[in-house]
Write an enzyme that holds these catalytic residues in place. Structure first.
Site, PDB file in Angstrom:
ATOM      1  N   GLY A   1      94.138 -19.370  41.928  1.00  0.00           N
ATOM      2  CA  GLY A   1      94.058 -20.798  42.185  1.00  0.00           C
ATOM      3  C   GLY A   1      93.521 -21.504  40.952  1.00  0.00           C
TER       4      GLY A   1
ATOM      5  N   GLN B   1      89.735 -28.274  36.101  1.00  0.00           N
ATOM      6  CA  GLN B   1      89.441 -27.094  35.277  1.00  0.00           C
ATOM      7  C   GLN B   1      90.187 -27.102  33.945  1.00  0.00           C
ATOM      8  OE1 GLN B   1      90.057 -24.196  38.729  1.00  0.00           O
ATOM      9  NE2 GLN B   1      88.455 -23.183  37.563  1.00  0.00           N
TER      10      GLN B   1
ATOM     11  N   CYS C   1      85.415 -17.404  39.632  1.00  0.00           N
ATOM     12  CA  CYS C   1      86.006 -18.688  39.248  1.00  0.00           C
ATOM     13  C   CYS C   1      86.388 -18.607  37.775  1.00  0.00           C
ATOM     14  CB  CYS C   1      84.989 -19.808  39.468  1.00  0.00           C
ATOM     15  SG  CYS C   1      85.604 -21.429  38.979  1.00  0.00           S
ATOM     16  N   LEU C   2      87.580 -19.116  37.446  1.00  0.00           N
ATOM     17  CA  LEU C   2      88.032 -19.041  36.053  1.00  0.00           C
ATOM     18  C   LEU C   2      87.128 -19.847  35.111  1.00  0.00           C
ATOM     19  CD1 LEU C   2      91.920 -19.247  36.500  1.00  0.00           C
ATOM     20  CD2 LEU C   2      90.503 -17.214  36.159  1.00  0.00           C
TER      21      LEU C   2
ATOM     22  N   HIS D   1      87.740 -23.137  48.068  1.00  0.00           N
ATOM     23  CA  HIS D   1      87.182 -23.017  46.712  1.00  0.00           C
ATOM     24  C   HIS D   1      87.794 -24.084  45.793  1.00  0.00           C
ATOM     25  CE1 HIS D   1      85.807 -20.513  43.127  1.00  0.00           C
ATOM     26  NE2 HIS D   1      86.647 -21.381  42.581  1.00  0.00           N
ATOM     27  N   GLU D   2      89.122 -24.212  45.824  1.00  0.00           N
ATOM     28  CA  GLU D   2      89.789 -25.178  44.941  1.00  0.00           C
ATOM     29  C   GLU D   2      89.478 -26.608  45.358  1.00  0.00           C
ATOM     30  OE1 GLU D   2      90.874 -24.037  42.273  1.00  0.00           O
ATOM     31  OE2 GLU D   2      90.894 -21.939  42.905  1.00  0.00           O
TER      32      GLU D   2
ATOM     33  N   HIS E   1      86.371 -27.882  43.914  1.00  0.00           N
ATOM     34  CA  HIS E   1      86.494 -28.345  42.522  1.00  0.00           C
ATOM     35  C   HIS E   1      86.798 -29.849  42.467  1.00  0.00           C
ATOM     36  CE1 HIS E   1      86.070 -24.883  39.914  1.00  0.00           C
ATOM     37  NE2 HIS E   1      86.894 -24.158  40.642  1.00  0.00           N
TER      38      HIS E   1
HETATM   39 ZN    ZN Z   1      87.001 -22.093  40.623  1.00  0.00          ZN
END
Ligand code: ZN
Length: 187
Positions: free
Chosen positions: A45, A50, A98-99, A140-141, A144
């Site tokens: 995701g 991000q 998380c990226l 989660h997304e 963000h």
């Molecule tokens: Zn994340």
């Protein structure tokens, strides 16, 4: 085009995001950049903030996990202007990553089902329930888009333990093997 991913500590990750309208400049290009960026980082995701776009848009692709998670079979989707209408079901913990926070994984407790209203890339409206791992990725997304990171949701003792690691990441000292934006680098 692969875009650098913003690391923990970048202010854009903490900002409220703006609604997306059909006249957004080159939206298909942005979505394709997001997929390319997410795949290059082996993510499931990615939210627009991000990569520095403070708008209400995230993408997912969990289809690579279909073998372990049958619910992920068709879970590849663009979510525009999503709204969580309901969250229900048993709370369960999962070790999230998380990226934007490479190398850090922690247990996060979330409810197991979400009802989401969203628009697709053609700006058509949908309303659908998601559960299990797909609900987890959406939650989660979605966070963000609200300026929330999974590390905000872990228990205070764990948070203390990873504090120095988070500081390292925000200074640009991380172990990501994908492209990340350098801190304080202006574009
Ligand atoms: Zn994340």
């Amino acid at each position: 085009m692969i875009r650098p991913i913003l690391p923990y500590g970048d202010v854009i990750l903490r900002k409220a995001t703006a609604e997306v309208f059909p006249d957004f400049p080159n939206l298909p290009g942005l979505i394709s950049d997001m997929y390319e960026t997410m795949y290059a980082a082996s993510g499931v995701g990615l939210a627009a903030p991000q990569i520095g776009e403070s708008i209400r848009l995230f993408i997912v692709d969990g289809t690579g996990f279909e073998e372990d998670e049958p619910g992920m079979r068709n879970f590849k989707q663009v979510f525009i202007n999503p709204v969580i209408l309901e969250e229900e079901g048993e709370e369960w913990a999962f070790n999230e990553g998380c990226l934007s926070i490479p190398g850090v994984r922690e247990d996060v407790v979330r409810k197991s089902r979400v009802l989401l209203e969203f628009q697709d890339e053609k700006f058509e409206f949908h309303e659908a329930w998601f559960d299990g791992m797909s609900a987890r990725i959406i939650q989660h997304e979605y966070d963000h888009l609200e300026g929330i990171l999974f590390t905000d949701k872990i228990n205070p003792m764990r948070k203390k333990l990873i504090r120095s690691e988070l500081e390292h990441i925000s200074r640009g000292n991380h172990r990501a093997d994908y492209k990340m934006k350098k801190p304080f680098q202006r574009r």
